[in-house]
Design an enzyme around this catalytic site. Structure first.
Site, PDB file in Angstrom:
ATOM      1  N   CYS A 129     -29.980  37.672   9.137  1.00  8.66           N
ATOM      2  CA  CYS A 129     -29.732  39.003   8.553  1.00  8.66           C
ATOM      3  C   CYS A 129     -28.720  39.833   9.354  1.00  8.66           C
ATOM      4  CB  CYS A 129     -31.043  39.779   8.429  1.00  8.66           C
ATOM      5  SG  CYS A 129     -32.102  39.639   9.872  1.00  8.66           S
ATOM      6  N   HIS A 250     -31.577  47.201   9.190  1.00 14.57           N
ATOM      7  CA  HIS A 250     -31.017  46.923  10.519  1.00 14.57           C
ATOM      8  C   HIS A 250     -29.753  47.771  10.711  1.00 14.57           C
ATOM      9  CE1 HIS A 250     -33.812  43.757  11.014  1.00 14.57           C
ATOM     10  NE2 HIS A 250     -33.029  42.705  11.070  1.00 14.57           N
TER      11      HIS A 250
END
Ligand code: NAP
Ligand code: 3JN
Length: 350
Positions: A129, A250
């Protein structure tokens, strides 16, 4: 018209749930979706497009008559079952690190290297990711101005560590607010490691286990995967990965050095404004910059705080935020499936 039978392996997990959501709105023509997990989850009900479906136990013959299998149940499960799926004619899109660096396995971020899909031999790897969102933000700059170096520090949400880590953080936060003196930590920073620390009201500079040269595995993934996706083994990449007490989304502070001289912040912004999958959120005068809370549930990568380095003419700083479970995992996997369909690269089993 062609329509596909799709299996989600790890359908009850943090990523699997989001894959299901992405399949509810995909442009991929679907005949049916099968939900696979461990024995523990057999019979659990999953709501998909208004109907309920039972979770089935993952077995080798689960893949009979499946065309596309999206795996998200950990590397060991992928190593055990991906070959079973491929043997039965499936194309596998694997969300784990099991095959990312294997030669002959395309590692794909559709905005960057969907052409690599043409080389697939039944298996496509979905990158980590943290790598994916950085690649989406940097590829337009790479294309326009060349890219020599990346130095990234991540601020990673707990959902990247799975359902049990999400629950651990919630419990710790509640216990601290309730004034408890003993705060239990049994999973984070890394479930397989010797020591555990609380994440609530904290920041942990460890994601995955420590490996060579003092870097963690998550940091090595960012380094090695970036070079493979950008097809540039000479690209200089370094990473520091940090877990923060954010639920989803994130964030990354990214420093880059480009090849061309005399490039301005506006040139960089223009390249990003036109780029697929990127949303520019950069207006310091109005205090506008990307945040995990506003990026969550969206499939784009948000970029802001773009500044020229004060000492290096070729250096720039960026702040890059994205929903780690969507663009970082589920959406990227489903986008790969859509691309395979568009490029006529799925063999239909029925
Ligand atoms: P999670 O919330 O812990 O979910 C794990 C899933 O795997 C559950 O559905 C679980 O089923 C299933 N599973 C576990 N053992 C199994 C077995 N023996 N047979 C069949 N299914 C089994 O974890 P997650 O966050 O969704 O992550 C899952 C994996 O996805 C990770 O291990 C990682 O490899 C990958 N991942 C990739 C990214 C990325 O950056 N692209 C991000 C996060 C995760 P039960 O509910 O039945 O146990
Ligand atoms: O911690 C994160 O934010 C991302 C985690 C990803 C992850 C977690 C467990 C195992 C991975 C991954 O995708 O690299 C793996 C793995 O498959 O190695």
């Amino acid at each position: 018209m062609v329509s596909y039978n799709v299996a989600i392996v790890g359908a009850t997990g943090a990523v699997g749930e989001k894959i299901k959501e992405m399949l509810e709105t995909t442009s991929l023509p679907l005949n049916k979706v099968v939900f696979l997990a461990s024995k523990r989850s057999v019979g659990k009900k999953i709501r998909f497009k208004g109907d309920f479906f039972e979770v089935e136990e993952l077995q080798a013959d689960s893949f009979e008559a499946i065309d596309i299998a999206i795996f998200s149940a950990g590397g060991e499960i992928s190593k055990q079952y991906a070959k079973e799926a491929i043997k039965r004619g499936c194309v596998v899109i694997d969300n784990t690190s099991a095959f990312r660096m294997s030669e002959g396995v395309p590692l794909v971020v559709p905005e960057v290297n969907s052409e690599a899909l043409k080389q697939h031999q039944g298996l496509i790897a979905n990158p980590n990711c943290s790598t994916i969102q950085m690649m989406v933000a940097l590829e337009p700059i790479h294309q326009m101005f060349g890219l020599e170096r990346i130095i990234v520090s991540t601020y990673q949400a707990v959902s990247g560590a799975g359902m049990s880590a999400i629950n651990e953080l919630k419990q710790q936060a509640q216990d601290i607010l309730d004034g408890k003196e003993e705060i239990e930590a049994t999973i984070l920073p890394c479930s397989g490691d010797k020591k555990h620390y609380p994440l609530a009201f904290n920041a942990l500079a460890q994601i995955d286990v420590f490996s060579d040269e003092g870097y963690t595995n998550e940091e090595w993934k960012m380094i090695n995967e970036s070079k493979k996706i950008m097809s540039d083994q000479a690209l200089k990449v370094s990473a520091t990965c940090v877990r923060v007490p954010v639920m989803s989304g994130h964030s990354e502070s990214v420093y880059i050095e480009i090849e061309k001289d005399d490039v301005s912040v506006n040139d960089i912004k223009e390249s990003l404004e036109k780029a697929p999958g990127v949303v520019l959120e950069d207006n310091p005068a109005e205090q506008i910059y990307p945040q995990p809370l506003t990026a969550v549930d969206k499939t784009d990568v948000f970029v802001g705080r773009i500044r020229k380095d004060l000492d290096s003419n070729k250096g720039f700083h960026l702040w890059v935020v994205s929903d780690n479970l969507l663009k970082g995992a589920a959406f990227n996997s489903v986008q790969i499936a859509e691309k395979l369909h568009e490029m006529n690269l799925v063999k239909v089993n029925q």
